[in-house]
Scaffold this active site. Structure first.
Site, PDB file in Angstrom:
ATOM      1  N   SER A 146      95.046 103.004  66.067  1.00 17.32           N
ATOM      2  CA  SER A 146      94.316 102.333  67.136  1.00 17.32           C
ATOM      3  C   SER A 146      95.156 102.138  68.388  1.00 17.32           C
ATOM      4  O   SER A 146      94.645 102.240  69.513  1.00 17.32           O
ATOM      5  CB  SER A 146      93.797 100.978  66.647  1.00 17.32           C
ATOM      6  OG  SER A 146      92.947 101.132  65.534  1.00 17.32           O
ATOM      7  N   HIS A 149      96.550  97.092  69.865  1.00 21.48           N
ATOM      8  CA  HIS A 149      95.603  97.636  70.839  1.00 21.48           C
ATOM      9  C   HIS A 149      96.104  97.460  72.268  1.00 21.48           C
ATOM     10  O   HIS A 149      96.099  98.409  73.061  1.00 21.48           O
ATOM     11  CB  HIS A 149      94.244  96.965  70.666  1.00 21.48           C
ATOM     12  CG  HIS A 149      93.568  97.319  69.388  1.00 21.48           C
ATOM     13  ND1 HIS A 149      92.273  96.927  69.067  1.00 21.48           N
ATOM     14  CD2 HIS A 149      93.992  98.041  68.305  1.00 21.48           C
ATOM     15  CE1 HIS A 149      91.946  97.378  67.890  1.00 21.48           C
ATOM     16  NE2 HIS A 149      92.966  98.060  67.399  1.00 21.48           N
TER      17      HIS A 149
END
Length: 297
Positions: free
Chosen positions: A199, A245
């Site tokens: 991610s 992230h």
């Protein structure tokens, strides 16, 4: 006394070396053979035969076209790096299914204790976890297989376009450093927590897609919408590492700015220096945090 004139000697009419039945007086400027109009190929001076043209083309190295950012593109349009990254992630997931130990040995953790009492993590010298974790994904829990499915879909959707415009090595550097940036931010903020997943690298692609899209005047609305949705999920759903992230997003966007807005006169220098400087910065941050977690006695 009468004299008789002797007959003029017969002369043969030249014919094409490939078509003996066709008369011609044009010679190939390279091999000097006669060639008919069908066999003529325009040259810098005169004409050449098809065989000399083909031989000349074999000795000429074709220049690779430049991309919209002014960088030399790949010799093939196949997104080799994107497909390779997807393949590595899939193989790693299959390894996870065979053994939970594969996850515990390679997941990102700054400093933690296994059930058997062993202390593991980046602070214990296992720096490889900063990289290997970006190829792992959850095999159970609240996300299950959707974790790897979404990340691989995003990589498949964004990767080929970015790889084409950046070139292979820039794309690979951006992807790897974005994933590393996510791991480093987690290490700095919450070293006792663990995480897996691509991610961070995917968020780096989100940021790069936005920056390069703006630079080239493309439509960035869809990527902004996708990014906003994922940021909302990041901060509203339990079990998601926001550090991974955000770290990946910041690093990916920063490298994209360097790649997209480098001055033409120094483009190659900036494109090489930007990943090197970014890697050096992340390495320094890791070393500082490691020294903090492992004070000398």
């Amino acid at each position: 006394m009468s004299t008789e004139s002797s007959p003029a000697p017969e002369t043969s009419v030249p014919t094409c070396y490939r078509h003996p039945g066709r008369e011609t007086y044009v010679r190939c400027t390279r091999c000097d053979r006669y060639i008919c109009p069908e066999c003529m190929r325009d040259a810098a001076v005169g004409h050449q035969c098809v065989e000399c043209v083909a031989e000349g083309n074999r000795g000429v190295r074709r220049a690779r076209p430049h991309t919209a950012l002014g960088v030399r593109g790949a010799s093939s349009s196949v997104p080799v790096v994107t497909y390779s990254l997807i393949g590595v992630c899939v193989l790693a997931y299959l390894a996870e299914l065979s053994s939970w130990r594969f996850i515990t040995d390679f997941m990102m953790v700054g400093q933690g204790v296994l059930p058997n009492g062993k202390i593991v993590g980046v602070a214990e010298g296992e720096w490889y976890r900063l990289f290997t974790s970006m190829f792992l994904h959850q095999r159970g829990g609240s996300f299950g297989i959707t974790h790897i499915l979404f990340n691989m879909w995003a990589l498949w959707a964004l990767g080929p376009a970015l790889e084409q415009v950046l070139g292979r090595w820039r794309f690979l550097a951006l992807y790897g450093l974005a994933g590393l940036g996510g791991s480093v931010l987690l290490y700095l903020v919450d070293p006792g927590n663990s995480a897996v997943g691509a991610s961070g690298a995917i968020f780096g692609l989100f940021g790069a897609f936005f920056v390069i899209g703006r630079k080239l005047g493309g439509q960035v609305g869809p990527i902004v919408f996708l990014l906003v949705i994922n940021l909302v999920l990041t901060f509203s759903v339990d079990g998601i590492s926001w550090e991974g992230h955000i770290g990946g997003l910041v690093v990916g966007a920063a490298l994209a700015v360097a790649f997209a807005y480098a001055p033409a006169a120094r483009r190659r220098l900036v494109h090489i220096a930007a990943p090197v400087v970014m890697f050096g910065l992340l390495a320094v941050l890791v070393m500082v945090k490691t020294a903090e977690l492992s004070p000398s006695i």
